[in-house]
Write an enzyme that holds these catalytic residues in place. Structure first.
Site: not given
Ligand code: E4P
Length: 217
Positions: A83
Site C-alpha cells: 500500500k
Molecule cells: C483502508 O484501506 C483504509 O485504510 C481505511 O478504510 C480507512 O478508514 P477510516 O477513514 O475509517 O480510517
C-alpha cells in the site's frame, strides 16, 4: 463484490474468514498502532489465515525508501499488496513495485484525477476514501461513481476498492455503482446482517412456537 476486512485484529479477521466473508484484508499504520502488534509479525499472521490480498502500508514518504519498504513487505507472503499513498512519490513507487510483479494498493485517494494517475502507474487497487470525504461534507459516492465511469471509458484494469466505509449504506451504494471491492471494519460487515424486521419477525415466531409447547431438540 469482494469484501476486504479493514483490521489488524487477528480474532476478528479469523471469525469473518471462517464464514467465507473475507476476500482480503486492508491494514494501515493507525490499525497497526491499535493492534499493539509488530507490523511484520501481525501482517505475517494475517497472511497465514487469509488467502486473498493483504494490504500492508509503507511508512516512508520518498519513492526510493517506499520501494525498499515495499520490497521488504512483499517478502512477508505471496498475497501481500503493497500500500502506497497517492502522492507523486507514491505513484513512482507504484510504477516500480507493480512493474516487479507486486500487487499495489494506492491509498488516500480523494479525487478522480488521482485515481486516473494511479491506474496509469499500474495500481492493482485504488482506494477512494468515502467516509473521510463525507466528514468534510463532500459526497464520497460521487467519487466512486466518477472513477467507475473513467476506468470503464478507457478499460483500466485497476480495481476500485471502496475504503473508509463507515455505514451499511456505503456498502450498498458502492455495490450499486460497481466498486470491485469494499473494505470495512468487522463491525460494519457484521451489521449488514441486521434488520429490525428480522428481529421483530424472529421474536414473533419464537413466541408462537413456545405457545405450542413443541421443541425440535
Ligand atoms: C483502508 O484501506 C483504509 O485504510 C481505511 O478504510 C480507512 O478508514 P477510516 O477513514 O475509517 O480510517
Amino acid at each position: 463484490m469482494k469484501f476486504f476486512v479493514d483490521s489488524a485484529e487477528i480474532d476478528q479477521i479469523a471469525e469473518l474468514n471462517d464464514l467465507g466473508m473475507v476476500d482480503g484484508v486492508t491494514t494501515n499504520p493507525s490499525l497497526i498502532m491499535k493492534s499493539s502488534r509488530d507490523i511484520i509479525e501481525v501482517t505475517k499472521e494475517i497472511c497465514s489465515i487469509v488467502s486473498g490480498p493483504v494490504s500492508a502500508e509503507v511508512t516512508a514518504t520518498e519513492a526510493e525508501t517506499m520501494i525498499a519498504e515495499g520490497r521488504k513487505l512483499s517478502k512477508i507472503a505471496d498475497n501481500i499488496a503493497i500500500k502506497v499513498p497517492l502522492t507523486w512519490d507514491g505513484l513512482k513507487a507504484c510504477k516500480v513495485l507493480s512493474g516487479e510483479g507486486n500487487m499495489v494498493n494506492v491509498t488516500l485517494c480523494f479525487s478522480a484525477n488521482q485515481a486516473l494517475l494511479a491506474a496509469k502507474a499500474g495500481a492493482t487497487f485504488i482506494s477512494p476514501f468515502i467516509g473521510r470525504l463525507d466528514d468534510i461534507n463532500i459526497d464520497g459516492m460521487d467519487l466512486i461513481e466518477d472513477i467507475r465511469v473513467i476506468y470503464d471509458n478507457y478499460g483500466f484494469e485497476t480495481q476500485i476498492l471502496a475504503a473508509s466505509i463507515r455505514t451499511v449504506n456505503h456498502v450498498l451504494e458502492s455495490a450499486r455503482i460497481g466498486a470491485d471491492v469494499m473494505t470495512a471494519p468487522p463491525a460494519v460487515i457484521k451489521s449488514l446482517a441486521s434488520h429490525p424486521l428480522t428481529d421483530k419477525g424472529l421474536a414473533a415466531f419464537l413466541a408462537d412456537i413456545e405457545k405450542t409447547g413443541q421443541k425440535i431438540l
